[in-house]
Design an enzyme around this catalytic site. Structure first.
Site, mmCIF file in Angstrom:
data_model
loop_
_atom_site.group_PDB
_atom_site.id
_atom_site.type_symbol
_atom_site.label_atom_id
_atom_site.label_comp_id
_atom_site.label_asym_id
_atom_site.label_seq_id
_atom_site.Cartn_x
_atom_site.Cartn_y
_atom_site.Cartn_z
ATOM 1 N N GLU A 229 -30.084 22.135 6.803
ATOM 2 C CA GLU A 229 -30.256 22.984 5.624
ATOM 3 C C GLU A 229 -30.493 24.448 5.978
ATOM 4 O OE1 GLU A 229 -29.096 21.497 3.384
ATOM 5 O OE2 GLU A 229 -30.413 20.156 2.263
ATOM 6 N N HIS B 26 -36.863 16.367 10.497
ATOM 7 C CA HIS B 26 -35.896 15.354 10.080
ATOM 8 C C HIS B 26 -36.447 13.986 10.435
ATOM 9 C CE1 HIS B 26 -32.043 13.269 9.596
ATOM 10 N NE2 HIS B 26 -31.714 14.303 8.852
#
Ligand code: ACO
Length: 359
Positions: free
Chosen positions: A301, A246
Site C-alpha cells: 500500500e 503484513h
C-alpha cells in the site's frame, strides 16, 4: 485456537502463492516481477482464470470480451449514479455491484470483472463532481478505467503504470477479502454476493483502505526532517503506521518495489519518492526498535499510494481501484471454491456462562 487464523491453511489453490519468508509472490507459476509491467492486465486475467473460470476470455481476444462487458456494465450502472452520489467511492462501488442479479448476463465472470471496474471508475469520477465517462470498446482495461476516472486520456507511460498496478494486485493468496469471497461462495450464494462481501472486507484500513491514509501521513510529515518525531508521535498514540506490516510477509513485500519502479517511470515524481523513501527508512528503524521481534516491513500500500497519486487519481478512489484490479483474483477464487463443494464452517470455543443447572 489461532486468533486471527494465523498459520491456518484454509484452502488449496492453484492461483497464487505468498512466500512470507522469501518475500515472493507467485501467480500461476510466474513471479510477479515477470508479469507486472510486462503483460497486459487482460492477458494476466486469462492466465489466472485458465482452467479455473468457465468463461475465461479467449486467448488473443481478452480485451474485446472485457471491453464489451464494460459497455454493458456502464449501461446498467450509469443510471444509478444519482443514488450513490452521497457515498464514498468504495461505498458506492459496493452498492453498484450489489444491484447485479444472479441471473443477469453481467453476473458471469467477465461481466462481473467489468462491473467492478466500471463501478469503481464511475464512483471515483462522480465523487469529484465529474460527469460519467462511457467506456471505449477499442481500449484495454487499464487505459479505459484511467480515462473513465479522470475524464481525459492517459499517455503511454501512465497507462503502462496503471497496467503494472492492476497486474501487481491481481491475486494474493488467502487475504481477508479473498477469504471472505470464498466463505460466501462456499454457501453457493453466487458471484455477485461473493464480490459485494469481498469489497466490504477490502474497505477496511487494515486491508485495502490504507493507501489514502499513507498520503495523508506523507502530507502531515511534509519533509524527511520531520519524519522521526511525527512517526514516534503516532506510535505513542497507539496508532499503526499505514503501509507497514503484513500478516504473511516477514520481509519486504515484493509488490512494493514493482510499484516503486512504476512510479519512477512517471514524470515529475522524484521529490515525492525521495520523501517516501526517507519516511520509509525512519519508519522501519522506529518499528524495529518499538516493535522488536515483530519483523515489520513496508507493504504494497505504501508505493500504491504514490503511484495512484502520480496518476492523478483522487485518493478517495484508491480502494475502489484496488477492488477493480483484485476482482479477477476474487472471481477465480470463487469458482475454485465452488468446485471444491464444501461449506466453510469453522467452530468457536464458548467462553460465556453456562445455564444454571436444573435443581
Ligand atoms: N504500525 C505499527 N504497529 C504495527 C503495524 C504498523 N503498521 N503493523 C503491525 N503492528 C504491530 C501491532 O500493533 C501489533 O503489536 P502489539 O501486539 O504490540 O499490539 C503487532 O505489530 C501485530 O503484528 P502482526 O501480527 O505482524 O500484524 P497483523 O497480522 O495483526 O496485522 C496488518 C497486519 C493489519 C496489515 C498490520 O500490519 C497493519 O495494521 N498495518 C497498517 C495498515 C496497512 O498498511 N494495511 C495494508 C496491508 S496490505 C493489504 O492488505 C493489501
Amino acid at each position: 485456537m489461532k486468533n486471527g487464523l494465523d498459520e491456518v491453511v484454509a484452502a488449496e489453490t492453484v492461483l497464487s502463492h505468498v512466500d512470507g519468508e522469501g518475500g515472493r509472490l507467485i501467480v500461476r507459476g510466474h513471479d510477479i516481477e515477470t508479469l507486472a509491467g510486462k503483460a497486459a492486465y487482460e492477458d494476466v486475467v486469462t492466465l489466472l482464470w485458465s482452467g479455473v473460470v468457465g468463461d475465461a476470455p479467449a486467448p488473443g481476444a481478452p480485451c474485446t470480451d472485457v471491453a464489451a462487458a464494460r459497455v454493458r456494465a456502464f449501461e446498467r450502472l450509469a443510471p444509478l449514479v444519482p443514488f450513490v452520489a452521497h457515498l464514498t467511492p468504495i461505498e458506492a462501488t459496493r452498492f453498484l455491484i450489489g444491484v447485479i442479479g444472479d441471473s443477469e448476463p453481467l453476473a458471469k465472470p467477465s461481466g462481473m470483472l467489468a462491473t467492478v471496474g466500471v463501478a469503481a471508475a464511475l464512483a471515483t469520477r462522480i465523487s469529484e463532481g465529474g460527469a460519467p465517462v462511457p467506456p471505449d470498446l477499442a481500449r484495454g482495461h487499464a487505459d479505459d478505467l484511467l480515462r473513465m476516472i479522470r475524464g481525459r486520456d492517459g499517455d503511454a507511460a501512465e497507462v503502462a503504470a496503471l497496467e503494472a498496478y492492476l497486474v501487481t494486485i491481481i491475486d494474493h493468496g488467502l487475504n481477508a477479502s479473498t477469504f471472505t469471497a470464498r466463505v460466501v461462495a462456499s454457501t453457493a450464494a453466487g458471484l455477485p454476493s461473493a464480490l459485494v462481501a469481498a469489497v466490504s472486507a477490502l474497505k477496511g484500513p487494515f486491508h485495502g483502505g490504507a493507501p489514502g491514509p499513507v498520503l495523508d501521513m506523507l502530507d502531515a510529515i511534509g519533509t524527511e526532517d520531520a519524519a522521526d518525531a511525527w512517526l514516534a508521535g503516532a506510535l505513542d498514540r497507539g496508532e499503526r503506521l499505514m503501509g507497514f506490516g503484513h500478516r504473511i510477509y516477514r520481509v519486504r513485500d515484493p509488490r512494493a518495489d514493482v510499484l516503486k519502479a512504476a512510479v519512477r517511470t512517471l514524470r515529475g515524481r522524484a521529490n515525492r519518492i525521495a520523501l517516501a523513501e526517507g519516511v520509509e527508512r525512519h519508519a522501519l528503524a522506529l518499528l524495529a526498535r518499538r516493535k522488536a521481534g515483530r519483523r515489520l516491513d513496508v507493504n504494497v500500500e505504501f508505493y500504491t499510494a504514490l503511484l495512484l497519486e502520480a496518476l492523478g487519481i483522487p485518493r478517495a478512489g484508491f480502494t475502489a481501484l484496488f477492488a477493480a484490479g483484485r476482482a479477477a483474483g476474487w472471481i477465480a477464487h470463487v469458482r475454485e471454491q465452488e468446485t471444491s463443494g464444501r461449506i466453510i464452517r469453522p467452530q468457536s470455543r464458548y467462553v460465556g456462562p453456562m445455564p444454571a443447572s436444573a435443581a
